[in-house]
Enzyme design. Sequence first.
Site, PDB file in Angstrom:
ATOM      1  N   THR A 135     121.932  97.160  43.306  1.00  0.00           N
ATOM      2  CA  THR A 135     122.603  95.967  42.798  1.00  0.00           C
ATOM      3  C   THR A 135     122.679  95.956  41.271  1.00  0.00           C
ATOM      4  O   THR A 135     121.825  96.542  40.600  1.00  0.00           O
ATOM      5  CB  THR A 135     121.828  94.719  43.273  1.00  0.00           C
ATOM      6  OG1 THR A 135     122.341  93.566  42.614  1.00  0.00           O
ATOM      7  CG2 THR A 135     120.347  94.812  42.941  1.00  0.00           C
ATOM      8  N   ASP A 136     123.654  95.218  40.736  1.00  0.00           N
ATOM      9  CA  ASP A 136     123.737  95.056  39.273  1.00  0.00           C
ATOM     10  C   ASP A 136     122.631  94.134  38.750  1.00  0.00           C
ATOM     11  O   ASP A 136     122.388  94.072  37.541  1.00  0.00           O
ATOM     12  CB  ASP A 136     125.116  94.526  38.861  1.00  0.00           C
ATOM     13  CG  ASP A 136     125.465  93.163  39.446  1.00  0.00           C
ATOM     14  OD1 ASP A 136     124.675  92.623  40.247  1.00  0.00           O
ATOM     15  OD2 ASP A 136     126.546  92.634  39.094  1.00  0.00           O
ATOM     16  N   GLU A 137     121.942  93.411  39.658  1.00  0.00           N
ATOM     17  CA  GLU A 137     120.930  92.448  39.191  1.00  0.00           C
ATOM     18  C   GLU A 137     119.729  93.137  38.538  1.00  0.00           C
ATOM     19  O   GLU A 137     118.959  92.487  37.837  1.00  0.00           O
ATOM     20  CB  GLU A 137     120.472  91.552  40.344  1.00  0.00           C
ATOM     21  CG  GLU A 137     121.623  90.749  40.921  1.00  0.00           C
ATOM     22  CD  GLU A 137     121.201  89.541  41.753  1.00  0.00           C
ATOM     23  OE1 GLU A 137     120.013  89.180  41.731  1.00  0.00           O
ATOM     24  OE2 GLU A 137     122.080  88.969  42.410  1.00  0.00           O
ATOM     25  N   TYR A 160     113.755  89.334  43.946  1.00  0.00           N
ATOM     26  CA  TYR A 160     114.719  90.230  44.600  1.00  0.00           C
ATOM     27  C   TYR A 160     115.092  91.382  43.675  1.00  0.00           C
ATOM     28  O   TYR A 160     114.981  92.558  44.044  1.00  0.00           O
ATOM     29  CB  TYR A 160     115.988  89.463  45.007  1.00  0.00           C
ATOM     30  CG  TYR A 160     117.158  90.370  45.331  1.00  0.00           C
ATOM     31  CD1 TYR A 160     117.160  91.163  46.473  1.00  0.00           C
ATOM     32  CD2 TYR A 160     118.269  90.455  44.474  1.00  0.00           C
ATOM     33  CE1 TYR A 160     118.227  92.019  46.760  1.00  0.00           C
ATOM     34  CE2 TYR A 160     119.332  91.297  44.760  1.00  0.00           C
ATOM     35  CZ  TYR A 160     119.313  92.077  45.896  1.00  0.00           C
ATOM     36  OH  TYR A 160     120.362  92.930  46.172  1.00  0.00           O
ATOM     37  N   LYS A 164     114.445  95.489  43.926  1.00  0.00           N
ATOM     38  CA  LYS A 164     115.514  96.495  43.938  1.00  0.00           C
ATOM     39  C   LYS A 164     115.336  97.462  42.759  1.00  0.00           C
ATOM     40  O   LYS A 164     115.565  98.667  42.898  1.00  0.00           O
ATOM     41  CB  LYS A 164     116.889  95.831  43.883  1.00  0.00           C
ATOM     42  CG  LYS A 164     117.275  95.058  45.127  1.00  0.00           C
ATOM     43  CD  LYS A 164     117.439  95.901  46.385  1.00  0.00           C
ATOM     44  CE  LYS A 164     118.628  96.826  46.355  1.00  0.00           C
ATOM     45  NZ  LYS A 164     118.823  97.492  47.684  1.00  0.00           N
TER      46      LYS A 164
HETATM   47  P1  NAD Z   1     122.286  91.749  54.384  1.00  0.00           P
HETATM   48  O1  NAD Z   1     121.108  90.868  54.161  1.00  0.00           O
HETATM   49  O2  NAD Z   1     123.554  91.169  54.886  1.00  0.00           O
HETATM   50  O3  NAD Z   1     121.898  92.918  55.401  1.00  0.00           O
HETATM   51  C1  NAD Z   1     120.675  93.604  55.327  1.00  0.00           C
HETATM   52  C2  NAD Z   1     120.506  94.386  56.625  1.00  0.00           C
HETATM   53  O4  NAD Z   1     119.259  95.098  56.544  1.00  0.00           O
HETATM   54  C3  NAD Z   1     120.425  93.499  57.871  1.00  0.00           C
HETATM   55  O5  NAD Z   1     121.205  94.047  58.921  1.00  0.00           O
HETATM   56  C4  NAD Z   1     118.950  93.524  58.239  1.00  0.00           C
HETATM   57  O6  NAD Z   1     118.709  93.366  59.632  1.00  0.00           O
HETATM   58  C5  NAD Z   1     118.531  94.904  57.755  1.00  0.00           C
HETATM   59  N1  NAD Z   1     117.102  94.991  57.434  1.00  0.00           N
HETATM   60  C6  NAD Z   1     116.385  94.108  56.669  1.00  0.00           C
HETATM   61  N2  NAD Z   1     115.088  94.501  56.630  1.00  0.00           N
HETATM   62  C7  NAD Z   1     115.013  95.667  57.341  1.00  0.00           C
HETATM   63  C8  NAD Z   1     113.959  96.568  57.645  1.00  0.00           C
HETATM   64  N3  NAD Z   1     112.710  96.341  57.205  1.00  0.00           N
HETATM   65  N4  NAD Z   1     114.235  97.665  58.384  1.00  0.00           N
HETATM   66  C9  NAD Z   1     115.496  97.901  58.831  1.00  0.00           C
HETATM   67  N5  NAD Z   1     116.530  97.075  58.596  1.00  0.00           N
HETATM   68  C10 NAD Z   1     116.282  95.973  57.859  1.00  0.00           C
HETATM   69  O7  NAD Z   1     122.498  92.530  53.019  1.00  0.00           O
HETATM   70  P2  NAD Z   1     123.850  92.969  52.289  1.00  0.00           P
HETATM   71  O8  NAD Z   1     124.336  91.849  51.470  1.00  0.00           O
HETATM   72  O9  NAD Z   1     124.732  93.619  53.277  1.00  0.00           O
HETATM   73  O10 NAD Z   1     123.272  94.073  51.285  1.00  0.00           O
HETATM   74  C11 NAD Z   1     123.107  95.434  51.710  1.00  0.00           C
HETATM   75  C12 NAD Z   1     122.546  96.239  50.562  1.00  0.00           C
HETATM   76  O11 NAD Z   1     123.442  96.184  49.456  1.00  0.00           O
HETATM   77  C13 NAD Z   1     121.207  95.724  50.038  1.00  0.00           C
HETATM   78  O12 NAD Z   1     120.419  96.832  49.705  1.00  0.00           O
HETATM   79  C14 NAD Z   1     121.572  94.920  48.806  1.00  0.00           C
HETATM   80  O13 NAD Z   1     120.509  94.927  47.876  1.00  0.00           O
HETATM   81  C15 NAD Z   1     122.759  95.706  48.299  1.00  0.00           C
HETATM   82  N6  NAD Z   1     123.747  94.918  47.526  1.00  0.00           N
HETATM   83  C16 NAD Z   1     124.260  93.758  48.023  1.00  0.00           C
HETATM   84  C17 NAD Z   1     125.242  93.065  47.302  1.00  0.00           C
HETATM   85  C18 NAD Z   1     125.866  91.797  47.812  1.00  0.00           C
HETATM   86  O14 NAD Z   1     126.644  91.162  47.098  1.00  0.00           O
HETATM   87  N7  NAD Z   1     125.587  91.360  49.039  1.00  0.00           N
HETATM   88  C19 NAD Z   1     125.673  93.579  46.073  1.00  0.00           C
HETATM   89  C20 NAD Z   1     125.113  94.756  45.581  1.00  0.00           C
HETATM   90  C21 NAD Z   1     124.158  95.439  46.328  1.00  0.00           C
HETATM   91  O1  DAU Z   2     125.064  90.806  41.995  1.00  0.00           O
HETATM   92  C1  DAU Z   2     124.798  91.376  43.244  1.00  0.00           C
HETATM   93  C2  DAU Z   2     123.965  90.437  44.074  1.00  0.00           C
HETATM   94  O2  DAU Z   2     124.803  89.358  44.456  1.00  0.00           O
HETATM   95  C3  DAU Z   2     123.352  91.113  45.312  1.00  0.00           C
HETATM   96  O3  DAU Z   2     122.466  92.115  44.897  1.00  0.00           O
HETATM   97  C4  DAU Z   2     122.632  90.083  46.180  1.00  0.00           C
HETATM   98  O4  DAU Z   2     122.148  90.707  47.354  1.00  0.00           O
HETATM   99  C5  DAU Z   2     123.620  88.996  46.540  1.00  0.00           C
HETATM  100  O5  DAU Z   2     122.969  88.000  47.319  1.00  0.00           O
HETATM  101  C6  DAU Z   2     124.223  88.387  45.286  1.00  0.00           C
HETATM  102  O6  DAU Z   2     123.258  87.620  44.534  1.00  0.00           O
HETATM  103  P1  DAU Z   2     123.619  86.198  43.863  1.00  0.00           P
HETATM  104  O7  DAU Z   2     122.369  85.444  43.662  1.00  0.00           O
HETATM  105  O8  DAU Z   2     124.517  86.373  42.699  1.00  0.00           O
HETATM  106  O9  DAU Z   2     124.495  85.567  45.060  1.00  0.00           O
HETATM  107  P2  DAU Z   2     124.536  84.116  45.720  1.00  0.00           P
HETATM  108  O10 DAU Z   2     125.709  84.122  46.638  1.00  0.00           O
HETATM  109  O11 DAU Z   2     123.209  83.728  46.289  1.00  0.00           O
HETATM  110  O12 DAU Z   2     124.846  83.179  44.494  1.00  0.00           O
HETATM  111  C7  DAU Z   2     126.026  83.354  43.711  1.00  0.00           C
HETATM  112  C8  DAU Z   2     126.000  82.330  42.613  1.00  0.00           C
HETATM  113  O13 DAU Z   2     126.190  81.023  43.203  1.00  0.00           O
HETATM  114  C9  DAU Z   2     124.689  82.235  41.861  1.00  0.00           C
HETATM  115  O14 DAU Z   2     124.954  81.924  40.495  1.00  0.00           O
HETATM  116  C10 DAU Z   2     123.957  81.062  42.521  1.00  0.00           C
HETATM  117  C11 DAU Z   2     125.089  80.150  42.921  1.00  0.00           C
HETATM  118  N1  DAU Z   2     124.863  79.343  44.140  1.00  0.00           N
HETATM  119  C12 DAU Z   2     124.453  79.978  45.260  1.00  0.00           C
HETATM  120  C13 DAU Z   2     124.253  79.275  46.423  1.00  0.00           C
HETATM  121  C14 DAU Z   2     123.766  79.970  47.677  1.00  0.00           C
HETATM  122  C15 DAU Z   2     125.139  77.981  44.137  1.00  0.00           C
HETATM  123  O15 DAU Z   2     125.543  77.397  43.105  1.00  0.00           O
HETATM  124  N2  DAU Z   2     124.953  77.276  45.288  1.00  0.00           N
HETATM  125  C16 DAU Z   2     124.508  77.867  46.440  1.00  0.00           C
HETATM  126  O16 DAU Z   2     124.337  77.157  47.465  1.00  0.00           O
END
Ligand code: NAD
Ligand code: DAU
Length: 353
Positions: A135-137, A160, A164
Amino acid sequence: MSLKKETNILITGGAGFIGSHVVRLFVESFPEYKIINLDALTYAGNLENLKDIENRVNYEFIHGDICDTELLDSIFTEKKITHVVHLAAESHVDRSITDPLAFVKTNVIGTVNLLQAARKHWKEGEEHLFYHVSTDEVYGSLGDEGFFYETTAYDPRSPYSASKASSDHFVRAYHHTYGLPIVISNCSNNYGPNHFPEKLIPLMINNIIHKKSLPVYGEGKNVRDWLYVKDHAEAIKQIFLKGKVGETYNVGGHNEWTNIDLVHLLCEIMDEKLGREQGSSKELITFVKDRAGHDLRYAIDATKLKEEIGWEPSLQFEEGLSLTVDWFLENKGWLENVTSGAYLDYYKDTYES
Ligand code: NAD
Ligand code: DAU
């Protein structure tokens, strides 16, 4: 990378949001290779996301935990794993604030378990790749100006992102110390079908459908850089095929939005699609207590990915958001299924505390 005949790709977390798009793309793009999806099916994992490909001959699902070292050992032995695309993680920042240890367990220890399995089973000179999806975080928080580059120093600020960042460091350490062939990508915020409705966009869509309040943290001025999930999946495929071993690639949408502007746009799109009076969903917006340690702004510079690999996002945000809203409106059963059970328990505690 030229893939050889005996290619067995282990994708972890393939039943989740991004993982399900990656699994489908790999199954369809590589009919001659075996795709093995290992997922613990936590609250975020859902096999409904993969219903359309579950019977493909080159696909297999294994229900299991990346913290189970014996299971990993047997999978690497029996399935002769040659490549790993690692997405399994605890992914929600708010949950990491209430339960950081769950993030250490899966994101740090689980990743190291996978690295250990790869290190044990892969021999020098053979063709392998351990691809870590991150992630970019990990880069921390930006002010009003500037971008995250691959060279930006790590500065994670939530449990989180600290988990990561730690897993990224372990992946690089296994490359430098043991010569494990690795690649890492760090991506910005994804959105699209299968997105679990605890994250901003699907949560707002779900709440607008049900005319529930729309909780915007703080003043809604935090900025995120949004990318359509299928564009991310394509970037992962391209990096998997063309990425240089040991390198890092940033993935982003060049698409920055403040949270409040994004919620306004969603309200307008949904009022139109639901045939409601324009402005009615905006009345549901409620400014609530800010997230602890809330990062102000993320923005990715993805020039390296464009110049070295040739990837660029394919969709404009308005188009992607419209497709996403359509998907959720057409899949209300999916939303109902995932917003029951463990999801409800979590939100009951969150909102009551
Ligand atoms: P998600 O929470 O939707 O999915 C995570 C998956 O991992 C689920 O299917 C869950 O069952 C599985 N999982 C969790 N713990 C596990 C374990 N101990 N063993 C096996 N499986 C397990 O997550 P996502 O949003 O699809 O993110 C996927 C990956 O991409 C993560 O590594 C996250 O850090 C990264 N990522 C997400 C975003 C985003 O915006 N969602 C952005 C950048 C990077
Ligand atoms: O940048 C990549 C990341 O983006 C991933 O690595 C994470 O897995 C993914 O969950 C996401 O993180 P964020 O914290 O940026 O996403 P989230 O959707 O939780 O929140 C987006 C923005 O919206 C953040 O500034 C918090 C705000 N927010 C979020 C929720 C859930 C609200 O204002 N209200 C809300 O109810």
